[in-house]
Scaffold this active site. Sequence first.
Site, PDB file in Angstrom:
ATOM      1  N   PRO A 106       0.803  -5.172   9.952  1.00 14.16           N
ATOM      2  CA  PRO A 106       0.150  -4.119   9.447  1.00 14.16           C
ATOM      3  C   PRO A 106       0.244  -4.100   8.112  1.00 14.16           C
ATOM      4  O   PRO A 106       1.047  -4.647   7.260  1.00 14.16           O
ATOM      5  CB  PRO A 106       0.914  -2.876  10.046  1.00 14.16           C
ATOM      6  CG  PRO A 106       1.798  -3.396  10.932  1.00 14.16           C
ATOM      7  CD  PRO A 106       1.860  -4.922  10.797  1.00 14.16           C
ATOM      8  N   LYS A 110      -6.796  -6.206   7.137  1.00 17.66           N
ATOM      9  CA  LYS A 110      -7.691  -6.644   8.209  1.00 17.66           C
ATOM     10  C   LYS A 110      -9.136  -5.414   8.170  1.00 17.66           C
ATOM     11  O   LYS A 110     -10.078  -5.957   8.523  1.00 17.66           O
ATOM     12  CB  LYS A 110      -6.989  -6.626   9.588  1.00 17.66           C
ATOM     13  CG  LYS A 110      -5.862  -7.609   9.853  1.00 17.66           C
ATOM     14  CD  LYS A 110      -5.152  -7.496  11.184  1.00 17.66           C
ATOM     15  CE  LYS A 110      -4.362  -6.341  11.464  1.00 17.66           C
ATOM     16  NZ  LYS A 110      -3.445  -6.112  10.452  1.00 17.66           N
ATOM     17  N   HIS A 330      31.195  -2.357  -4.260  1.00 14.87           N
ATOM     18  CA  HIS A 330      30.893  -3.018  -3.081  1.00 14.87           C
ATOM     19  C   HIS A 330      29.531  -3.842  -3.610  1.00 14.87           C
ATOM     20  O   HIS A 330      29.403  -4.856  -3.267  1.00 14.87           O
ATOM     21  CB  HIS A 330      30.329  -1.895  -2.033  1.00 14.87           C
ATOM     22  CG  HIS A 330      29.777  -2.438  -0.739  1.00 14.87           C
ATOM     23  ND1 HIS A 330      30.439  -2.709   0.409  1.00 14.87           N
ATOM     24  CD2 HIS A 330      28.609  -2.939  -0.453  1.00 14.87           C
ATOM     25  CE1 HIS A 330      29.305  -3.069   1.353  1.00 14.87           C
ATOM     26  NE2 HIS A 330      28.244  -3.411   0.647  1.00 14.87           N
ATOM     27  N   GLU A 331      28.825  -3.074  -4.272  1.00 16.73           N
ATOM     28  CA  GLU A 331      27.523  -3.528  -4.727  1.00 16.73           C
ATOM     29  C   GLU A 331      27.672  -4.874  -5.771  1.00 16.73           C
ATOM     30  O   GLU A 331      26.964  -5.724  -5.733  1.00 16.73           O
ATOM     31  CB  GLU A 331      26.375  -2.568  -5.266  1.00 16.73           C
ATOM     32  CG  GLU A 331      26.313  -1.434  -4.479  1.00 16.73           C
ATOM     33  CD  GLU A 331      25.387  -2.167  -3.125  1.00 16.73           C
ATOM     34  OE1 GLU A 331      24.775  -3.047  -3.232  1.00 16.73           O
ATOM     35  OE2 GLU A 331      25.723  -1.100  -2.111  1.00 16.73           O
ATOM     36  N   ASP A 405      25.552  -4.801   6.579  1.00 18.82           N
ATOM     37  CA  ASP A 405      25.928  -6.217   5.993  1.00 18.82           C
ATOM     38  C   ASP A 405      26.234  -7.313   6.936  1.00 18.82           C
ATOM     39  O   ASP A 405      25.981  -8.361   7.209  1.00 18.82           O
ATOM     40  CB  ASP A 405      26.735  -6.173   4.962  1.00 18.82           C
ATOM     41  CG  ASP A 405      26.553  -5.344   3.772  1.00 18.82           C
ATOM     42  OD1 ASP A 405      25.062  -5.210   3.574  1.00 18.82           O
ATOM     43  OD2 ASP A 405      27.164  -4.763   2.925  1.00 18.82           O
TER      44      ASP A 405
END
Length: 511
Positions: A106, A110, A330-331, A405
């Site tokens: 999508p 088109k 964490h990041e 993750d």
Amino acid sequence: MIKELLIGVGIAFALFLGYIHVIQLMPLLFLVGMGVALWVLLQRRSTAPAATKEAPVKHNITFAEIGGQEHAKRELQEALDFLRHREKIKSLGIRPLKGILLTGPPGTGKTLMAKAAATYTDSVFMSASGSEFVEMYVGVGAQRIRDMFRRARTTAKKESKDSAIIFIDEIDVLGARRGQHSHQEYDQTLNQLLTEMDGMSTTQSPLVLVVAATNRPDMLDTALLRPGRFDRQIKVDLPDKEGRLHILQIQVKGKPLAKDVNLEHIARETFGFSGAQLESLVNEAAIIALRQEKTEVTQEMFRDAVDKVLMGEKTGRKPTPEELQRVAVHELGHAIISEVMRPKTVSHITIAPRGNALGFVRQIPEDDRYLHTPEQLEEQINVALAGCLAEELHYGNRSTGAQNDFVQASGLARTMVKCGLSRIGIVDEEHLPESVLDTEVRHILSKQETNTQETLKPFKKDIADFAQHIVDEESIGGAEFRQWLQGVLNQHQIASAKALPLGELGTEVGL
């Protein structure tokens, strides 16, 4: 309008006669009701789709205005040349094409390509959706198909044109394999389309070309895909980096850009974006400029727009300071492993909640990759696992924030096994026992978990301080993160030089 007025006057006159007792009122009302119901039913059965009842739409869209699909455009133009040069192909005995099927994800353009096809060939253009032909009443869809083709031919003759293009979007609703639906209406509608495209009633002048679009070509009936119906299938895929740059250049026309805007950088970090997403990206960046009451769109606004298109708008959730600190750790784990294994790939780090994510690291792919080696897949697994392992390194435990993750890492490990890239070698996915697959996936994840832990260990004392900086700033750029990381690496090299030979420095810092 006149018909409805006459009917209303007739009903009012009949009611008046009944009121003055000239005629029996109840039988009359019954007959009128039956007549109205019959008239409505006949009108519904003979009604064509809304798009075909209106005058054909005239479009001025050209192929030059469609970016990122050079191969698909060339292939489509070659097919359309059969309409433009009718006499030339007739002299060579070439049969005209009856249909062109556009397939792809999508948002890849088109529908735009179908509109450009009408402009390119100077044809009458009519459009409809596959769902418009399917009703609960048997025969309605087939009648609408006949009406659409008849209207296309009639309109082409009125406008003195020798061709018409009918565009059917989401044709998989209409053209799914026969016998799969319990309702006979689906099969009758498809049968009528097959007949109109290549049957006894087809005409050479004016020629009707059917252009259809779907992202599920595997669902279509084989009779629809055979030569003589859809003669060409053109893949309209997601654009590559050059294609994304072309689309961005088209979309930014008319928008005031700041001098710091680098469209090549934006094209590089939007891997996997469709044309529709890139259009939305440019629009969102302009909306951010309006919201901030700026007269120009800056690079930072484009960066925020990429985040919004990928993750959604910022949410109203307000994590506690402890949660923010954990999210930053964490990041930061993701970012460190990504940068160590693939330098200059971290675009920016943020802990601003968007969608379902409390924070994320956006990475810039080195290049658009369509094939991956075992080493590259292992690197992606390492990056996915690094977030929870950074939490464990700093806090001594993990949290539920790593759920997605783990899903990503497990999926990558399964890909390695099914593609024959694991220690068990080539496998037959269909006959691979689930127990063997799970055992090998756990082995891969365990091995990469150990590698990631070893790589993160040297950064244990430095993660907390920089995580607090991320909490204070909410978002930081990739350049600032790399500057900090390089400083940490230099410190570790100096500290390690006192105790280790020069050749072991790389091992000590986890490189």
